[in-house]
Enzyme design. Structure first.
Site, mmCIF file in Angstrom:
data_model
loop_
_atom_site.group_PDB
_atom_site.id
_atom_site.type_symbol
_atom_site.label_atom_id
_atom_site.label_comp_id
_atom_site.label_asym_id
_atom_site.label_seq_id
_atom_site.Cartn_x
_atom_site.Cartn_y
_atom_site.Cartn_z
ATOM 1 C CG LEU A 74 0.386 11.702 -33.046
ATOM 2 C CD1 LEU A 74 0.639 10.632 -34.128
ATOM 3 C CD2 LEU A 74 1.790 12.143 -32.544
ATOM 4 C CB SER A 97 -7.748 19.214 -36.042
ATOM 5 O OG SER A 97 -8.372 17.999 -36.301
ATOM 6 C CB SER A 98 -4.939 16.143 -32.040
ATOM 7 O OG SER A 98 -6.211 15.632 -31.126
ATOM 8 C CB SER A 99 -4.308 11.597 -34.589
ATOM 9 O OG SER A 99 -4.643 10.070 -34.652
#
Length: 403
Positions: A74, A97-99
Site C-alpha cells: 500500500l 514510501s509504502s506499507s
C-alpha cells in the site's frame, strides 16, 4: 473503532498458508499488531495509471479495514511529500514510501532467526508496522529503527506510540546505521540498496545476521542474507526475490529527454548474442545489475510504434540501444563502458551453467568489495566493468567506495 482481531488472525492464517509465517512467536505478533494504525492518514490505490487517495477518515470503516488487511503493498507517500489526506482526486506521482506487503516483510523477519534478547536494527521505518511486529516479539527497547524522511519518521513514531511501543525511532540516513546503539545481533533493511554498506557489518556482532534487498531494478533485486564474521567480513547467499523502494540517497533519477540525442554517437554496432528481452525476467535482470552497476533499463517506442530498448549508465556516460532485426536484435553501444558486452557475457555464462535460480547466488563481502558467484564458473567485474575470467566459477566483484 472497529475491532480488527479477526482480520489480524485471518492475515496470520494467510501468511502461514503462504509458507512465510512459521514461528509461533511471530504469528502471535502478527495477530496482535493492528496494521490499520500504521496506514494513517491514508493510502494511494493505483487505478488506470493514476493514484486514488483513500483515507481512514471519511471512508466506510469496513472498506478501510479490508484495504488495511490486503496482502498488497500500500503506497503511503508520493514524490517525497504527498500524502492521501492532501488530495481528493486521483493524481500522478512516484511512490516514495509504502506499507510493503506483509508476505514479504514477515518473511524477512522470519529469516532473521532472532532469539529472545536480541538487539535489532531496522533500516527504513516506513509506516512502522514491521518495527511494531518486532517490538511485540523482542520488546520495544531491543528494536532500533531508522528513517531518512522526517515526516515519515514522525508518522511512524506516532503510530508506534498508539500501538503501545515506545521504541527507538531515529531520523537519519540508514546507510550509516546507528552506531550509538550498536552492536546489533540482527540488521534488516526494508529498502533496497546497491550493496550492503560496510557500516552495517561493523555495527553487527560476529555471528550476527543481516537481511537486505540488493539491487536497483524493481524487477530484478535479490534478498540477501549474510552472516558477519569476526574479521569484519560477511558471507551468505541470495535467499529469494524481493522488491523495495531504493534507499533515498541511492535512488536513480529516471532517464528522460531526447533518447535519440543520448544515443546519437555509437562506438559499435552489431547483432546481439542473446535477446535483450531477457532483462524482463528476474534472474537475468539481477545478473545485468551485477555486470553493469549503475545501468538503467529503459523501454520506449518510435513515433511509428516500433519497440526500442536501452541500457543507460548516466554516471559513466555510456549507453546500449537495441532495435529489432528480423528474428533477433542489434545493439549500438557508446561511451567508455560497453554495457551490453558485460551484460551479455554474464547472461551467456549463466545459460551455460544451466540457468540456475537466484537462490543459487552466493556472496562474500569485505570492506572493499562484494563478490557474487554461482557454482563453479568465474567472471569478475570491477567498477570499470572490465571483465577478467577463467573457467572455474561464475563470479562478479564490485570495487566499492563510501560507507
Amino acid at each position: 473503532m472497529i475491532d480488527t482481531a479477526s482480520e489480524r488472525r485471518a492475515l496470520a492464517g494467510r501468511l502461514v498458508q503462504a509458507g512465510v509465517l512459521t514461528t509461533p512467536a511471530w504469528r502471535a505478533a502478527v495477530e496482535s499488531v493492528p496494521r490499520e494504525l500504521f496506514l494513517n492518514p491514508g493510502v494511494f490505490l493505483q487505478e488506470e495509471g493514476r493514484w486514488r487517495p483513500v483515507t481512514a477518515v471519511g471512508s466506510d470503516p469496513e472498506k478501510w479495514v479490508k484495504i488495511a488487511y490486503t496482502l498488497d503493498t500500500l503506497t503511503t507517500q508520493l514524490d517525497g511529500h504527498l500524502t492521501a489526506d492532501q488530495v481528493s482526486e486521483p493524481v500522478a506521482g512516484l511512490p516514495t514510501s509504502s506499507s510493503t506487503t506483509p508476505a514479504l516483510v514477515v518473511g524477512m523477519i522470519e529469516s532473521l532467526d532472532v532469539e529472545t534478547g536480541h538487539q535489532v536494527l531496522e533500516i527504513g521505518t516506513g509506516t512502522g508496522y514491521s518495527a511494531a511486529v518486532m517490538c511485540h516479539r523482542l520488546g520495544e527497547d531491543n528494536v532500533t529503527t531508522v528513517e531518512v524522511d522526517p515526516e515519515v519518521a514522525a508518522r511512524a513514531d506516532a503510530a508506534l506510540e498508539a500501538a503501545g511501543f515506545s521504541t527507538w525511532t531515529v531520523t537519519g540516513d540508514g546507510l550509516l546505521g546507528h552506531p550509538r546503539r550498536a552492536p546489533y545481533d540482527r540488521v534488516i533493511a526494508t529498502c533496497a540498496v546497491r550493496r550492503i554498506p560496510h557500516t552495517w557489518i561493523r555495527q553487527t556482532k560476529p555471528g550476527g545476521i543481516i537481511v537486505a534487498t540488493v539491487g536497483t531494478w524493481a524487477n530484478g533485486s535479490g534478498l540477501a542474507k549474510v552472516t558477519v564474521n569476526g574479521d569484519g567480513t560477511a558471507e551468505g547467499q541470495i535467499i529469494g526475490r524481493a522488491s523495495f523502494m531504493q534507499a533515498r540517497s541511492q535512488a536513480a533519477v529516471p532517464v528522460s529527454g531526447d533518447l535519440s540525442a543520448r544515443t546519437a554517437y555509437a562506438d559499435s554496432d552489431r547483432e546481439t548474442k542473446v535477446s535483450p528481452l531477457m532483462l524482463d525476467e528476474w534472474m537475468p535482470a539481477f545478473l545485468a545489475q551485477l555486470a553493469a552497476p549503475g545501468a538503467q533499463y529503459v523501454r520506449a517506442a518510435t513515433s511509428e510504434g516500433a519497440q526500442l530498448l536501452y541500457l543507460f549508465d548516466p554516471e559513466r556516460e555510456s549507453f546500449a540501444e537495441f532495435t529489432p532485426n528480423g528474428d533477433g536484435w542489434r545493439v549500438r553501444q557508446g561511451g567508455p563502458v560497453a554495457l551490453w558486452d558485460n551484460v551479455e557475457q554474464a547472461l551467456t555464462a549463466w545459460q551455460a551453467a544451466g540457468s540456475p535460480d537466484i537462490t543459487a547466488v552466493r556472496l562474500h563481502i569485505t570492506a572493499g568489495c562484494h563478490t557474487y558467484w554461482i557454482g563453479g564458473l568465474q567472471i569478475t567485474t570491477r567498477a570499470s566493468s572490465h571483465w577478467i575470467g577463467d573457467e572455474s566459477a561464475l563470479r562478479w566483484r564490485h570495487r566499492l567506495t563510501g560507507p
